[in-house]
Write a protein that holds these residues in place. Structure first.
Motif, short mmCIF file in Angstrom:
data_model
loop_
_atom_site.label_atom_id
_atom_site.label_comp_id
_atom_site.label_asym_id
_atom_site.label_seq_id
_atom_site.Cartn_x
_atom_site.Cartn_y
_atom_site.Cartn_z
N LYS A 267 0.84 -1.21 0.00
CA LYS A 267 0.00 0.00 0.00
C LYS A 267 0.87 1.26 0.00
O LYS A 267 0.50 2.30 -0.53
N ARG A 268 2.05 1.15 0.64
CA ARG A 268 2.86 2.35 0.87
C ARG A 268 4.21 2.35 0.16
O ARG A 268 4.91 3.35 0.19
N THR A 269 4.59 1.21 -0.41
CA THR A 269 5.98 1.04 -0.84
C THR A 269 6.04 0.75 -2.33
O THR A 269 5.36 -0.17 -2.80
N LYS A 270 6.84 1.54 -3.03
CA LYS A 270 6.89 1.38 -4.49
C LYS A 270 8.33 1.21 -4.96
O LYS A 270 9.25 1.78 -4.37
N PRO A 271 8.53 0.49 -6.06
CA PRO A 271 9.89 0.36 -6.59
C PRO A 271 10.31 1.60 -7.38
O PRO A 271 9.46 2.30 -7.94
N ILE A 272 11.61 1.84 -7.38
CA ILE A 272 12.17 2.95 -8.15
C ILE A 272 13.45 2.45 -8.82
O ILE A 272 14.21 1.69 -8.22
N LEU A 273 13.64 2.84 -10.06
CA LEU A 273 14.84 2.41 -10.80
C LEU A 273 16.07 3.12 -10.21
O LEU A 273 16.04 4.34 -10.02
N THR A 274 17.16 2.35 -9.98
CA THR A 274 18.27 2.91 -9.20
C THR A 274 19.65 2.58 -9.79
O THR A 274 20.42 1.81 -9.20
N PRO A 275 19.95 3.14 -10.97
CA PRO A 275 21.34 3.02 -11.45
C PRO A 275 22.21 3.83 -10.48
O PRO A 275 21.94 5.00 -10.26
N ARG A 276 23.24 3.21 -9.89
CA ARG A 276 23.93 3.85 -8.76
C ARG A 276 24.48 5.22 -9.11
O ARG A 276 24.17 6.21 -8.47
N PHE A 277 25.33 5.27 -10.15
CA PHE A 277 25.83 6.50 -10.76
C PHE A 277 26.60 6.10 -12.00
O PHE A 277 26.85 4.91 -12.21
N ILE A 278 26.96 7.07 -12.81
CA ILE A 278 27.55 6.71 -14.11
C ILE A 278 28.82 5.85 -13.95
O ILE A 278 29.00 4.90 -14.70
#
Ligand code: GUN
Ligand code: FE
Length: 437
Positions: free
Chosen positions: A198-209
Protein backbone atom coordinates in the motif's frame (compact mmCIF):
# COMPACT_ATOMS: atom_id res chain seq x y z
CA UNK A 1 -13.07 3.39 12.68
CA UNK A 2 -10.79 0.37 12.16
CA UNK A 3 -7.24 -0.85 12.49
CA UNK A 4 -5.10 -1.48 9.44
CA UNK A 5 -1.74 -3.15 8.87
CA UNK A 6 1.06 -1.03 10.30
CA UNK A 7 -1.14 1.98 10.86
CA UNK A 8 -4.25 2.90 12.75
CA UNK A 9 -7.05 4.76 11.05
CA UNK A 10 -8.21 7.03 13.83
CA UNK A 11 -11.40 7.90 12.00
CA UNK A 12 -12.24 8.94 8.44
CA UNK A 13 -12.49 12.48 9.78
CA UNK A 14 -10.64 13.84 12.80
CA UNK A 15 -8.69 16.83 14.01
CA UNK A 16 -5.36 17.28 15.76
CA UNK A 17 -5.06 20.10 18.25
CA UNK A 18 -1.80 21.85 19.16
CA UNK A 19 0.70 24.40 17.89
CA UNK A 20 0.58 24.08 14.14
CA UNK A 21 3.35 25.12 11.74
CA UNK A 22 3.58 24.56 7.98
CA UNK A 23 4.85 26.13 4.79
CA UNK A 24 2.73 27.41 1.98
CA UNK A 25 5.29 28.05 -0.68
CA UNK A 26 9.01 28.74 -0.42
CA UNK A 27 8.96 31.81 1.77
CA UNK A 28 5.76 31.55 3.77
CA UNK A 29 5.96 29.78 7.10
CA UNK A 30 2.56 29.73 8.83
CA UNK A 31 2.25 29.39 12.59
CA UNK A 32 -1.05 28.82 14.41
CA UNK A 33 -0.76 28.51 18.20
CA UNK A 34 -3.38 26.32 19.89
CA UNK A 35 -5.24 25.51 16.67
CA UNK A 36 -6.73 22.47 14.96
CA UNK A 37 -5.83 20.80 11.69
CA UNK A 38 -8.51 18.66 10.11
CA UNK A 39 -8.05 15.39 8.24
CA UNK A 40 -10.80 13.84 6.14
CA UNK A 41 -10.31 10.67 4.08
CA UNK A 42 -6.55 11.02 4.36
CA UNK A 43 -6.49 14.60 3.12
CA UNK A 44 -5.92 17.86 4.91
CA UNK A 45 -9.02 20.04 5.21
CA UNK A 46 -7.22 23.09 6.54
CA UNK A 47 -6.03 24.65 9.77
CA UNK A 48 -8.43 26.58 11.99
CA UNK A 49 -7.98 28.58 15.18
CA UNK A 50 -11.40 27.17 16.22
CA UNK A 51 -13.06 24.02 14.90
CA UNK A 52 -15.66 25.13 12.30
CA UNK A 53 -19.32 24.31 13.04
CA UNK A 54 -19.47 21.92 10.07
CA UNK A 55 -16.89 19.71 11.83
CA UNK A 56 -18.41 19.82 15.32
CA UNK A 57 -18.48 16.33 16.85
CA UNK A 58 -15.48 14.84 15.01
CA UNK A 59 -12.83 13.19 17.21
CA UNK A 60 -10.20 15.69 18.36
CA UNK A 61 -6.82 14.44 19.50
CA UNK A 62 -5.41 17.08 21.79
CA UNK A 63 -1.62 17.26 21.77
CA UNK A 64 -1.74 20.19 24.20
CA UNK A 65 1.43 22.29 24.00
CA UNK A 66 3.23 20.12 21.39
CA UNK A 67 4.21 21.28 17.92
CA UNK A 68 2.32 19.75 14.99
CA UNK A 69 4.22 19.85 11.67
CA UNK A 70 3.93 18.23 8.25
CA UNK A 71 6.01 15.03 8.11
CA UNK A 72 9.61 15.36 6.97
CA UNK A 73 10.63 14.11 3.52
CA UNK A 74 13.99 12.41 2.92
CA UNK A 75 14.65 12.45 -0.82
CA UNK A 76 17.88 10.43 -0.59
CA UNK A 77 18.96 7.75 1.88
CA UNK A 78 20.88 4.46 1.60
CA UNK A 79 19.30 1.79 3.83
CA UNK A 80 22.27 -0.64 3.76
CA UNK A 81 24.60 2.13 4.90
CA UNK A 82 22.63 2.75 8.09
CA UNK A 83 24.92 0.28 9.89
CA UNK A 84 27.99 2.47 9.46
CA UNK A 85 26.48 5.93 9.80
CA UNK A 86 28.79 8.20 11.80
CA UNK A 87 31.78 5.92 11.16
CA UNK A 88 34.53 6.45 8.58
CA UNK A 89 34.50 10.11 7.62
CA UNK A 90 38.16 10.24 6.61
CA UNK A 91 38.01 10.25 2.82
CA UNK A 92 36.38 11.57 -0.32
CA UNK A 93 33.64 9.87 -2.29
CA UNK A 94 35.45 7.31 -4.47
CA UNK A 95 37.79 6.11 -1.72
CA UNK A 96 34.92 6.10 0.80
CA UNK A 97 32.88 3.86 -1.49
CA UNK A 98 35.81 1.44 -1.80
CA UNK A 99 36.85 1.47 1.82
CA UNK A 100 33.53 1.47 3.69
CA UNK A 101 30.51 1.29 1.45
CA UNK A 102 31.14 -1.56 -0.95
CA UNK A 103 32.39 -4.01 1.72
CA UNK A 104 29.26 -3.34 3.80
CA UNK A 105 26.85 -3.49 0.86
CA UNK A 106 28.37 -6.85 -0.18
CA UNK A 107 27.09 -8.34 3.10
CA UNK A 108 23.51 -7.96 1.87
CA UNK A 109 24.00 -10.97 -0.40
CA UNK A 110 23.02 -12.77 2.82
CA UNK A 111 19.28 -12.32 3.38
CA UNK A 112 19.73 -13.16 7.07
CA UNK A 113 22.04 -10.17 7.45
CA UNK A 114 19.59 -8.04 5.48
CA UNK A 115 16.73 -9.03 7.83
CA UNK A 116 18.71 -7.91 10.85
CA UNK A 117 20.28 -4.78 9.43
CA UNK A 118 17.21 -3.54 7.57
CA UNK A 119 15.13 -4.30 10.67
CA UNK A 120 17.20 -1.75 12.56
CA UNK A 121 16.94 0.74 9.70
CA UNK A 122 13.15 0.45 9.37
CA UNK A 123 12.70 0.71 13.13
CA UNK A 124 14.74 3.90 13.17
CA UNK A 125 12.75 5.36 10.28
CA UNK A 126 9.52 4.54 12.10
CA UNK A 127 10.70 6.47 15.15
CA UNK A 128 11.94 9.45 13.11
CA UNK A 129 10.03 12.53 11.99
CA UNK A 130 10.29 11.31 8.40
CA UNK A 131 7.03 10.30 6.76
CA UNK A 132 8.26 9.86 3.17
CA UNK A 133 11.58 8.60 1.87
CA UNK A 134 13.34 7.71 -1.37
CA UNK A 135 15.64 4.81 -0.56
CA UNK A 136 18.58 2.95 -2.10
CA UNK A 137 18.96 -0.77 -1.35
CA UNK A 138 21.81 -2.84 -2.80
CA UNK A 139 22.16 -4.85 -6.01
CA UNK A 140 20.55 -7.83 -4.24
CA UNK A 141 16.97 -8.48 -5.28
CA UNK A 142 15.80 -10.63 -2.36
CA UNK A 143 17.38 -8.44 0.29
CA UNK A 144 15.85 -5.33 -1.27
CA UNK A 145 12.44 -7.03 -1.19
CA UNK A 146 13.01 -7.68 2.53
CA UNK A 147 13.71 -3.96 2.88
CA UNK A 148 10.42 -3.19 1.11
CA UNK A 149 8.48 -5.55 3.41
CA UNK A 150 9.97 -3.79 6.44
CA UNK A 151 9.34 -0.30 5.08
CA UNK A 152 5.74 -1.22 4.33
CA UNK A 153 5.30 -2.19 7.98
CA UNK A 154 7.06 0.96 9.23
CA UNK A 155 4.13 3.11 8.11
CA UNK A 156 6.25 5.49 6.01
CA UNK A 157 5.47 5.92 2.34
CA UNK A 158 8.60 5.17 0.35
CA UNK A 159 10.21 4.42 -2.96
CA UNK A 160 12.80 1.65 -2.68
CA UNK A 161 15.34 0.74 -5.36
CA UNK A 162 17.36 -2.34 -6.13
CA UNK A 163 20.70 -0.85 -7.16
CA UNK A 164 22.19 -1.51 -10.60
CA UNK A 165 25.95 -1.62 -11.13
CA UNK A 166 28.05 -3.53 -13.65
CA UNK A 167 31.44 -1.86 -13.36
CA UNK A 168 33.85 -0.01 -11.01
CA UNK A 169 33.01 -2.19 -8.02
CA UNK A 170 34.46 -5.33 -6.42
CA UNK A 171 33.35 -8.52 -8.18
CA UNK A 172 30.81 -9.41 -5.48
CA UNK A 173 28.99 -6.10 -6.13
CA UNK A 174 29.26 -6.18 -9.91
CA UNK A 175 26.29 -7.65 -11.69
CA UNK A 176 27.25 -10.28 -14.25
CA UNK A 177 26.15 -8.38 -17.34
CA UNK A 178 23.78 -5.59 -18.39
CA UNK A 179 21.29 -8.30 -19.34
CA UNK A 180 21.50 -10.02 -16.00
CA UNK A 181 21.11 -6.71 -14.17
CA UNK A 182 18.03 -5.75 -16.20
CA UNK A 183 16.56 -9.24 -15.79
CA UNK A 184 16.98 -9.08 -12.04
CA UNK A 185 15.40 -5.62 -12.00
CA UNK A 186 12.37 -6.93 -13.92
CA UNK A 187 12.16 -9.69 -11.33
CA UNK A 188 12.42 -7.19 -8.50
CA UNK A 189 9.68 -4.93 -9.86
CA UNK A 190 7.40 -7.89 -10.62
CA UNK A 191 7.85 -9.33 -7.15
CA UNK A 192 7.23 -5.92 -5.56
CA UNK A 193 4.04 -5.47 -7.55
CA UNK A 194 2.80 -8.96 -6.62
CA UNK A 195 3.19 -8.17 -2.94
CA UNK A 196 0.51 -5.51 -3.30
CA UNK A 197 2.12 -2.95 -1.01
CA UNK A 198 0.00 0.00 0.00
CA UNK A 199 2.86 2.35 0.87
CA UNK A 200 5.98 1.04 -0.84
CA UNK A 201 6.89 1.38 -4.49
CA UNK A 202 9.89 0.36 -6.59
CA UNK A 203 12.17 2.95 -8.15
CA UNK A 204 14.84 2.41 -10.80
CA UNK A 205 18.27 2.91 -9.20
CA UNK A 206 21.34 3.02 -11.45
CA UNK A 207 23.93 3.85 -8.76
CA UNK A 208 25.83 6.50 -10.76
CA UNK A 209 27.55 6.71 -14.11
CA UNK A 210 30.91 5.30 -12.88
CA UNK A 211 29.20 2.04 -11.93
CA UNK A 212 26.80 1.75 -14.90
CA UNK A 213 27.98 1.02 -18.43
CA UNK A 214 26.14 2.49 -21.40
CA UNK A 215 24.89 -0.98 -22.25
CA UNK A 216 23.39 -1.25 -18.76
CA UNK A 217 21.73 2.19 -18.93
CA UNK A 218 20.31 1.21 -22.29
CA UNK A 219 18.76 -1.95 -20.80
CA UNK A 220 17.43 0.01 -17.85
CA UNK A 221 15.74 2.53 -20.11
CA UNK A 222 13.57 -0.36 -21.32
CA UNK A 223 12.80 -1.58 -17.83
CA UNK A 224 11.82 1.98 -16.92
CA UNK A 225 9.48 2.37 -19.83
CA UNK A 226 7.89 -1.05 -19.35
CA UNK A 227 6.80 -0.19 -15.78
CA UNK A 228 6.77 3.60 -15.97
CA UNK A 229 9.22 3.63 -13.07
CA UNK A 230 10.61 6.75 -11.42
CA UNK A 231 14.40 7.06 -11.25
CA UNK A 232 16.92 7.93 -8.52
CA UNK A 233 20.67 8.36 -8.83
CA UNK A 234 23.66 10.57 -8.03
CA UNK A 235 24.91 13.52 -10.05
CA UNK A 236 27.97 15.79 -10.03
CA UNK A 237 28.82 15.17 -6.39
CA UNK A 238 32.62 15.29 -6.27
CA UNK A 239 35.36 16.78 -8.49
CA UNK A 240 37.21 13.47 -8.98
CA UNK A 241 33.95 11.69 -9.80
CA UNK A 242 33.02 14.37 -12.36
CA UNK A 243 36.44 14.00 -14.07
CA UNK A 244 36.04 10.22 -14.13
CA UNK A 245 32.64 10.54 -15.77
CA UNK A 246 34.12 12.76 -18.50
CA UNK A 247 36.55 9.94 -19.29
CA UNK A 248 33.97 7.19 -19.11
CA UNK A 249 31.38 8.90 -21.33
CA UNK A 250 33.40 11.35 -23.47
CA UNK A 251 30.54 11.73 -25.94
CA UNK A 252 28.03 12.87 -23.27
CA UNK A 253 27.58 16.66 -23.29
CA UNK A 254 27.82 16.69 -19.47
CA UNK A 255 27.34 14.23 -16.58
CA UNK A 256 23.54 14.40 -16.52
CA UNK A 257 23.42 13.95 -20.28
CA UNK A 258 24.87 10.48 -19.63
CA UNK A 259 21.48 9.61 -18.02
CA UNK A 260 19.33 11.75 -20.29
CA UNK A 261 20.52 9.88 -23.40
CA UNK A 262 18.70 6.86 -21.99
CA UNK A 263 15.51 8.58 -20.83
CA UNK A 264 16.66 8.40 -17.20
CA UNK A 265 16.67 12.10 -16.45
CA UNK A 266 13.25 13.63 -15.91
CA UNK A 267 10.81 14.49 -18.70
CA UNK A 268 8.56 11.38 -18.80
CA UNK A 269 10.59 9.73 -16.05
CA UNK A 270 10.03 11.23 -12.61
CA UNK A 271 13.64 11.57 -11.44
CA UNK A 272 15.54 12.63 -8.34
CA UNK A 273 19.28 13.25 -8.50
CA UNK A 274 21.31 13.58 -5.32
CA UNK A 275 23.89 16.35 -4.84
CA UNK A 276 24.36 18.45 -8.03
CA UNK A 277 27.28 20.26 -6.41
CA UNK A 278 29.31 20.65 -9.62
CA UNK A 279 26.57 20.92 -12.24
CA UNK A 280 27.61 23.07 -15.21
CA UNK A 281 25.33 25.76 -16.63
CA UNK A 282 24.23 23.34 -19.31
CA UNK A 283 23.48 20.64 -16.75
CA UNK A 284 21.53 23.08 -14.55
CA UNK A 285 19.45 24.11 -17.55
CA UNK A 286 18.71 20.46 -18.42
CA UNK A 287 17.75 19.71 -14.80
CA UNK A 288 15.32 22.61 -14.91
CA UNK A 289 13.92 21.88 -18.34
CA UNK A 290 13.44 18.18 -17.63
CA UNK A 291 11.83 18.81 -14.22
CA UNK A 292 14.41 16.74 -12.33
CA UNK A 293 14.28 16.98 -8.51
CA UNK A 294 17.55 17.82 -6.77
CA UNK A 295 18.09 16.05 -3.43
CA UNK A 296 20.29 18.45 -1.48
CA UNK A 297 22.39 16.50 1.03
CA UNK A 298 24.50 19.10 2.87
CA UNK A 299 25.66 16.84 5.70
CA UNK A 300 27.01 14.27 3.26
CA UNK A 301 28.63 17.02 1.20
CA UNK A 302 30.51 18.17 4.29
CA UNK A 303 31.53 14.73 5.53
CA UNK A 304 32.95 13.62 2.16
CA UNK A 305 34.47 17.09 1.52
CA UNK A 306 32.35 17.17 -1.63
CA UNK A 307 31.52 20.87 -1.61
CA UNK A 308 28.40 23.05 -1.42
CA UNK A 309 25.51 22.82 -3.86
CA UNK A 310 24.30 26.22 -5.12
CA UNK A 311 20.76 25.82 -3.81
CA UNK A 312 19.91 29.54 -3.98
CA UNK A 313 20.60 29.45 -7.69
CA UNK A 314 18.46 26.33 -8.14
CA UNK A 315 15.55 27.90 -6.28
CA UNK A 316 15.87 31.15 -8.25
CA UNK A 317 15.61 29.36 -11.56
CA UNK A 318 12.64 27.21 -10.51
CA UNK A 319 14.37 23.85 -10.04
CA UNK A 320 12.56 21.44 -7.70
CA UNK A 321 14.65 20.89 -4.59
CA UNK A 322 14.22 18.74 -1.48
CA UNK A 323 16.53 17.55 1.29
CA UNK A 324 18.24 14.20 1.70
CA UNK A 325 20.05 12.70 4.68
CA UNK A 326 22.24 10.54 2.39
CA UNK A 327 23.05 8.15 5.23
CA UNK A 328 25.84 7.01 5.62
CA UNK A 329 27.79 9.82 3.97
CA UNK A 330 25.28 11.82 5.96
CA UNK A 331 25.85 11.00 9.59
CA UNK A 332 22.23 10.70 10.69
CA UNK A 333 18.76 10.18 9.28
CA UNK A 334 17.48 13.35 10.93
CA UNK A 335 15.86 15.74 8.48
CA UNK A 336 15.79 18.39 11.23
CA UNK A 337 19.58 18.17 11.04
CA UNK A 338 19.43 18.49 7.24
CA UNK A 339 17.35 21.67 7.60
CA UNK A 340 19.99 23.35 9.74
CA UNK A 341 22.91 22.02 7.68
CA UNK A 342 21.33 23.42 4.51
CA UNK A 343 21.09 26.86 6.10
CA UNK A 344 24.62 26.73 7.48
CA UNK A 345 26.34 25.62 4.27
CA UNK A 346 24.39 28.25 2.32
CA UNK A 347 25.94 30.86 4.63
CA UNK A 348 29.45 29.59 3.89
CA UNK A 349 28.65 29.55 0.18
CA UNK A 350 27.50 33.16 0.37
CA UNK A 351 30.51 34.24 2.44
CA UNK A 352 33.23 32.37 0.54
CA UNK A 353 31.94 31.68 -2.97
CA UNK A 354 29.19 33.98 -4.18
CA UNK A 355 28.10 37.03 -2.23
CA UNK A 356 25.01 37.31 -4.43
CA UNK A 357 23.74 33.89 -3.38
CA UNK A 358 21.75 34.95 -0.34
CA UNK A 359 21.81 32.35 2.46
CA UNK A 360 18.71 30.19 2.89
CA UNK A 361 16.29 31.38 5.55
CA UNK A 362 14.84 29.00 8.12
CA UNK A 363 11.47 29.22 6.34
CA UNK A 364 13.05 28.25 3.03
CA UNK A 365 14.95 25.30 4.45
CA UNK A 366 11.85 24.08 6.33
CA UNK A 367 9.98 24.30 3.04
CA UNK A 368 12.66 22.16 1.32
CA UNK A 369 12.27 19.49 4.02
CA UNK A 370 8.49 19.35 3.66
CA UNK A 371 6.77 20.72 0.54
CA UNK A 372 9.96 20.85 -1.56
CA UNK A 373 10.74 17.14 -1.25
CA UNK A 374 7.09 16.28 -0.75
CA UNK A 375 6.26 17.32 -4.31
CA UNK A 376 8.10 14.19 -5.51
CA UNK A 377 5.21 12.26 -3.92
CA UNK A 378 2.38 14.53 -5.10
CA UNK A 379 0.49 17.03 -2.93
CA UNK A 380 2.58 16.30 0.14
CA UNK A 381 4.40 18.33 2.79
CA UNK A 382 1.94 21.03 3.81
CA UNK A 383 -1.30 21.48 5.74
CA UNK A 384 -2.76 23.40 2.84
CA UNK A 385 -6.20 22.12 1.94
CA UNK A 386 -6.13 19.08 -0.33
CA UNK A 387 -2.64 17.91 0.72
CA UNK A 388 -2.17 14.31 1.85
CA UNK A 389 -2.32 14.30 5.62
CA UNK A 390 1.19 13.55 6.89
CA UNK A 391 1.87 15.04 10.32
CA UNK A 392 4.39 14.73 13.13
CA UNK A 393 3.83 15.78 16.71
CA UNK A 394 6.93 17.04 18.50
CA UNK A 395 7.32 17.76 22.20
CA UNK A 396 9.87 20.50 22.89
CA UNK A 397 9.20 20.67 26.64
CA UNK A 398 12.53 19.07 27.52
CA UNK A 399 14.10 22.38 26.51
CA UNK A 400 12.33 24.81 28.87
CA UNK A 401 12.68 28.56 28.45
CA UNK A 402 12.28 31.25 31.13
CA UNK A 403 9.86 33.38 29.10
CA UNK A 404 7.20 32.59 26.50
CA UNK A 405 8.54 32.22 22.95
CA UNK A 406 6.62 32.84 19.76
CA UNK A 407 5.64 29.69 17.90
CA UNK A 408 8.06 30.57 15.07
CA UNK A 409 10.87 30.80 17.64
CA UNK A 410 9.85 27.51 19.21
CA UNK A 411 9.86 25.76 15.85
CA UNK A 412 13.27 27.07 14.88
CA UNK A 413 14.69 26.10 18.26
CA UNK A 414 13.09 22.65 18.16
CA UNK A 415 14.69 22.01 14.76
CA UNK A 416 18.15 23.32 15.72
CA UNK A 417 18.09 21.43 19.02
CA UNK A 418 17.16 18.19 17.27
CA UNK A 419 13.91 17.43 19.07
CA UNK A 420 12.95 15.02 16.28
CA UNK A 421 15.18 12.44 18.00
CA UNK A 422 13.74 12.34 21.50
CA UNK A 423 10.65 14.50 21.25
CA UNK A 424 8.59 12.70 18.62
CA UNK A 425 5.16 12.01 20.12
CA UNK A 426 3.13 10.77 17.18
CA UNK A 427 3.25 10.37 13.44
CA UNK A 428 0.45 10.30 10.87
CA UNK A 429 0.81 9.28 7.24
CA UNK A 430 -2.07 9.82 4.81
CA UNK A 431 -4.41 10.20 7.75
CA UNK A 432 -3.31 7.01 9.53
CA UNK A 433 -1.57 7.11 12.86
CA UNK A 434 1.58 5.02 12.33
CA UNK A 435 3.35 5.85 15.58
CA UNK A 436 2.38 7.07 19.03
CA UNK A 437 4.86 7.30 21.93
N1 GUN B 1 27.73 7.93 -5.39
C1 GUN B 1 27.60 6.64 -5.74
N2 GUN B 1 27.26 5.89 -4.71
C2 GUN B 1 27.16 6.71 -3.66
C3 GUN B 1 26.82 6.50 -2.29
O1 GUN B 1 26.54 5.40 -1.83
N3 GUN B 1 26.82 7.63 -1.50
C4 GUN B 1 27.12 8.86 -1.99
N4 GUN B 1 27.11 9.90 -1.18
N5 GUN B 1 27.44 9.07 -3.27
C5 GUN B 1 27.45 8.01 -4.09
FE1 FE C 1 23.87 8.83 -1.88
Amino acid sequence: MHLSDGGELVSDCFALKGNICFSSGKEKLNTFPDATVICEDGLCKGVYPELPDSYKGIPIIDYKDCLILPGMVDLHIHAPQFTFRSIGMDCELMEWLKKYTFPEEALYADTGYAERAYGLFADSMKHSATTRAVIFGTIHRDSTLILMDLMERSGLISYVGKVNMDRAAPSELREESPDASAFDTFGFVNAAEKRGYKRTKPILTPRFIPSCSDALLNELSEVRRAYDLPVQSHLSENPGEVELVKKLVPDAAFYGDGYDRYGLFGRDAKTVMAHCVYSTDEEVERIRKNGVWVAHCPNSNMNLSSGIAPIRRYLNCGIRVGLGSDVAAGQSESIFRAITDAIQVSKLYWRYIDNEAEPLSFAESFYLATEGGGSFFGKVGSFREGYEFDAVVVDDSSFPHPRPLSLAERLERAVYLGTDQSGLQAKYVCGERVYEK
